[in-house]
Design a protein around this motif. Structure first.
Motif, mmCIF file in Angstrom:
data_model
loop_
_atom_site.group_PDB
_atom_site.id
_atom_site.type_symbol
_atom_site.label_atom_id
_atom_site.label_comp_id
_atom_site.label_asym_id
_atom_site.label_seq_id
_atom_site.Cartn_x
_atom_site.Cartn_y
_atom_site.Cartn_z
ATOM 1 N N ALA A 25 0.823 -1.212 0.000
ATOM 2 C CA ALA A 25 0.000 0.000 0.000
ATOM 3 C C ALA A 25 0.855 1.259 0.000
ATOM 4 O O ALA A 25 0.523 2.249 -0.656
ATOM 5 C CB ALA A 25 -0.936 -0.011 1.212
ATOM 6 N N SER A 26 1.978 1.229 0.718
ATOM 7 C CA SER A 26 2.795 2.440 0.851
ATOM 8 C C SER A 26 3.886 2.564 -0.205
ATOM 9 O O SER A 26 4.317 3.677 -0.529
ATOM 10 C CB SER A 26 3.435 2.477 2.246
ATOM 11 O OG SER A 26 4.302 1.374 2.430
ATOM 12 N N GLU A 27 4.350 1.429 -0.743
ATOM 13 C CA GLU A 27 5.524 1.472 -1.620
ATOM 14 C C GLU A 27 5.237 1.166 -3.084
ATOM 15 O O GLU A 27 6.080 1.445 -3.940
ATOM 16 C CB GLU A 27 6.574 0.460 -1.119
ATOM 17 C CG GLU A 27 7.072 0.729 0.288
ATOM 18 C CD GLU A 27 7.967 1.952 0.354
ATOM 19 O OE1 GLU A 27 8.454 2.394 -0.700
ATOM 20 O OE2 GLU A 27 8.171 2.482 1.457
ATOM 21 N N ARG A 28 4.070 0.569 -3.404
ATOM 22 C CA ARG A 28 3.827 0.132 -4.779
ATOM 23 C C ARG A 28 4.015 1.257 -5.785
ATOM 24 O O ARG A 28 4.705 1.106 -6.796
ATOM 25 C CB ARG A 28 2.408 -0.440 -4.907
ATOM 26 C CG ARG A 28 2.145 -1.151 -6.234
ATOM 27 C CD ARG A 28 0.661 -1.260 -6.532
ATOM 28 N NE ARG A 28 0.113 0.050 -6.829
ATOM 29 C CZ ARG A 28 0.173 0.623 -8.034
ATOM 30 N NH1 ARG A 28 0.757 0.000 -9.039
ATOM 31 N NH2 ARG A 28 -0.338 1.813 -8.229
ATOM 32 N N LEU A 29 3.395 2.405 -5.542
ATOM 33 C CA LEU A 29 3.469 3.499 -6.500
ATOM 34 C C LEU A 29 4.897 3.976 -6.687
ATOM 35 O O LEU A 29 5.332 4.252 -7.812
ATOM 36 C CB LEU A 29 2.569 4.646 -6.040
ATOM 37 C CG LEU A 29 2.561 5.891 -6.946
ATOM 38 C CD1 LEU A 29 2.174 5.520 -8.371
ATOM 39 C CD2 LEU A 29 1.614 6.942 -6.386
ATOM 40 N N ARG A 30 5.650 4.065 -5.599
ATOM 41 C CA ARG A 30 7.037 4.504 -5.693
ATOM 42 C C ARG A 30 7.844 3.567 -6.589
ATOM 43 O O ARG A 30 8.578 4.003 -7.478
ATOM 44 C CB ARG A 30 7.678 4.540 -4.299
ATOM 45 C CG ARG A 30 7.050 5.501 -3.308
ATOM 46 C CD ARG A 30 7.634 5.267 -1.922
ATOM 47 N NE ARG A 30 7.005 6.083 -0.906
ATOM 48 C CZ ARG A 30 7.525 7.204 -0.415
ATOM 49 N NH1 ARG A 30 8.679 7.632 -0.865
ATOM 50 N NH2 ARG A 30 6.899 7.890 0.523
ATOM 51 N N ILE A 31 7.729 2.271 -6.331
ATOM 52 C CA ILE A 31 8.542 1.292 -7.053
ATOM 53 C C ILE A 31 8.133 1.209 -8.515
ATOM 54 O O ILE A 31 8.976 1.234 -9.422
ATOM 55 C CB ILE A 31 8.438 -0.082 -6.372
ATOM 56 C CG1 ILE A 31 8.976 -0.002 -4.932
ATOM 57 C CG2 ILE A 31 9.207 -1.138 -7.160
ATOM 58 C CD1 ILE A 31 8.729 -1.248 -4.097
ATOM 59 N N VAL A 32 6.825 1.100 -8.766
ATOM 60 C CA VAL A 32 6.346 0.990 -10.149
ATOM 61 C C VAL A 32 6.708 2.243 -10.944
ATOM 62 O O VAL A 32 7.143 2.163 -12.097
ATOM 63 C CB VAL A 32 4.826 0.741 -10.180
ATOM 64 C CG1 VAL A 32 4.283 0.857 -11.606
ATOM 65 C CG2 VAL A 32 4.506 -0.638 -9.620
ATOM 66 N N ALA A 33 6.546 3.422 -10.338
ATOM 67 C CA ALA A 33 6.873 4.663 -11.041
ATOM 68 C C ALA A 33 8.337 4.711 -11.418
ATOM 69 O O ALA A 33 8.700 5.124 -12.538
ATOM 70 C CB ALA A 33 6.507 5.860 -10.169
ATOM 71 N N THR A 34 9.220 4.289 -10.525
ATOM 72 C CA THR A 34 10.652 4.290 -10.825
ATOM 73 C C THR A 34 10.984 3.280 -11.913
ATOM 74 O O THR A 34 11.791 3.556 -12.812
ATOM 75 C CB THR A 34 11.449 3.976 -9.550
ATOM 76 O OG1 THR A 34 11.199 4.997 -8.574
ATOM 77 C CG2 THR A 34 12.947 3.932 -9.840
ATOM 78 N N LEU A 35 10.372 2.106 -11.858
ATOM 79 C CA LEU A 35 10.621 1.097 -12.887
ATOM 80 C C LEU A 35 10.148 1.560 -14.263
ATOM 81 O O LEU A 35 10.782 1.280 -15.280
ATOM 82 C CB LEU A 35 9.941 -0.219 -12.508
ATOM 83 C CG LEU A 35 10.548 -0.973 -11.318
ATOM 84 C CD1 LEU A 35 9.697 -2.184 -10.972
ATOM 85 C CD2 LEU A 35 11.983 -1.395 -11.620
#
Length: 437
Positions: A25-35
């Motif tokens: 919930a807290s990290e998905r957007l960060r990781i996907v956006a960077t990838l």
């Protein structure tokens, strides 16, 4: 070092599932956006993250939950992306470049600078909401990629099949590639107009949850919650944008009434009849704080109020009034008049007429409706006819109200509103019948 799992396997599985859900919930957007930024491949980014989550479900119960679960997922997702790129023969050169950018680092040592994370999240949001994409494509891509809804859940929002939605998402991503839509936050001189596009998508998402307007799902709280969560994120990333803060305030004020808009039978409850003690006080408090911040930022910038700030001020009058009778409808009418100049709309004019009716009496509202001549633009809009009927009813003219209630009933799209209007038709018919007797 990872936290060792307990001997009891079910307990370990429960702990892993709970921790993993929180991290996703807290990290998905960060990781996907960077990838997405580093690989340029939207599907690969999402698949790599999903693979990392799947691996966590099997690895963490055996080896323990890592000290930094978000970093662990980031590393595994990056490595998955590298492996996938290396398998694509025709993209060997790109693979080497991307692999260099995605330097493989130990699981527990992966760090992501806050400014990079924020830039990547904003890049993703602005790309999903690019004006070159059709509005429905922007909304669908935002739901799927930014909010992380499944294809099935996204399809449900649009009332289409999962297959249809999957094709729409594929076409949208293909257009981003073919049209070379930049993966970036716009330069400062384009930020105001592009931010407005992002906010339009966010408010459309919220409105779909607040009042879906069709069938039995008149209110979809989960979708409204997701829209608020995303708006809150954008507000955190762009704290100096008053319209962003104002939109968050507007959504919070409106959503604070969610629990009281339908009764136990699922029937519509008008704003004036809602139990205000059941309104979400925390949401109203946060909304008030966001609105104050927006107003202060606006004053500092020396710019005129935008449409979301004016709407938030209107919503605040309703949300903070102790009773319906105590609402400052004169100020509400004035704010709607201002809003009609800033963002002209027949819907705004209709709401202005309602505010005038509550401030000066139903005849004044009816007179303004006639002056505005909204039938040409809103002739097929059920709320225009329902509003005219209600003002006639309040003015003591049920016979005149009846045909307008019937017309609204013909056009109404949602079941709760249909049942409400049918009751109004029955009441007006009964009143006329008693007078004839």
């Amino acid at each position: 070092m990872p936290t060792p799992g307990p001997d009891n396997a079910p307990t370990a599985t429960t702990e892993v599932s709970t921790t993993l859900a929180e991290v996703v919930a807290s990290e998905r957007l960060r990781i996907v956006a960077t990838l997405i930024r580093t690989t340029g491949d939207w599907d690969l980014a999402e698949d790599s993250f999903h693979d990392a989550v799947t691996r966590a479900l099997t690895t963490w119960p055996e080896r323990g939950i890592p000290d930094n679960p978000g970093a662990w997922l980031t590393t595994v997702a990056k490595n998955k992306a590298i492996d996938a790129l290396r398998k694509i023969e025709t993209e060997r050169k790109a693979t080497e470049r991307h692999a260099h950018e995605l330097t493989d680092t130990p699981e527990e040592e992966t760090t992501m600078p806050d400014d990079t994370i924020e830039d990547d999240r904003l890049r993703l949001i602005f790309t999903c909401c690019h004006p070159a994409l059709a509005m429905e494509s922007r909304v669908a891509l935002t739901l799927r990629t930014v909010l992380g809804l499944s294809v099935a859940e996204t399809a449900h929002v649009f009332l289409v099949s999962e297959q249809t939605m999957q094709k729409r998402l594929v076409r949208t991503r293909a257009k981003i590639r073919s049209a070379t839509i930049p993966y970036r936050v716009p330069p400062p001189h384009l930020l105001p107009e592009r931010t407005a596009g992002v906010l339009a998508v966010l408010y459309l998402l919220f409105t779909e949850g607040y009042s879906s307007g069709s069938g039995s799902d008149f209110i979809r709280p989960a979708l409204a919650d997701e829209a608020i969560r995303l708006t809150r994120l954008v507000a955190q990333l762009m704290p100096q944008q008053p319209e962003v803060l104002a939109l968050l305030a507007l959504e919070l004020f409106q959503h604070s009434r969610a629990a009281t808009r339908l009764d136990a039978a699922g029937d519509l409850v008008l704003l004036e009849d809602q139990d205000r003690s059941r309104w979400n006080a925390a949401a109203i408090t946060e909304g008030s704080r966001m609105l104050a911040a927006a107003e202060q930022t606006l004053q500092h910038l020396g710019t005129p109020p935008g449409p979301y700030l004016l709407q938030a001020q209107i919503a605040a009058e309703h949300a903070t009034a102790p009773t319906a009778a105590a609402t400052n409808f004169a100020r509400v009418a004035t704010l709607y008049a201002h809003l009609s100049r800033v963002a002209p709309s027949p819907i705004v004019d209709l709401n202005r007429a309602i505010a005038v009716a509550f401030s000066e009496g139903p005849d004044a509202g009816l007179a303004l409706l006639e002056t505005l001549n909204l039938d040409a633009q809103l002739g097929e809009y059920h709320l225009l006819h329902a509003t005219r009927a209600d003002l006639l009813r309040r003015a003591g003219r049920p016979a005149d109200a009846l045909p307008h209630y019937r017309r609204a009933l013909e056009l109404v799209p949602s079941d709760p509103e249909r049942r409400f209007l049918q009751r109004r038709v029955n009441e007006a018919s009964a009143h006329i019948g008693r007078k004839l007797d």
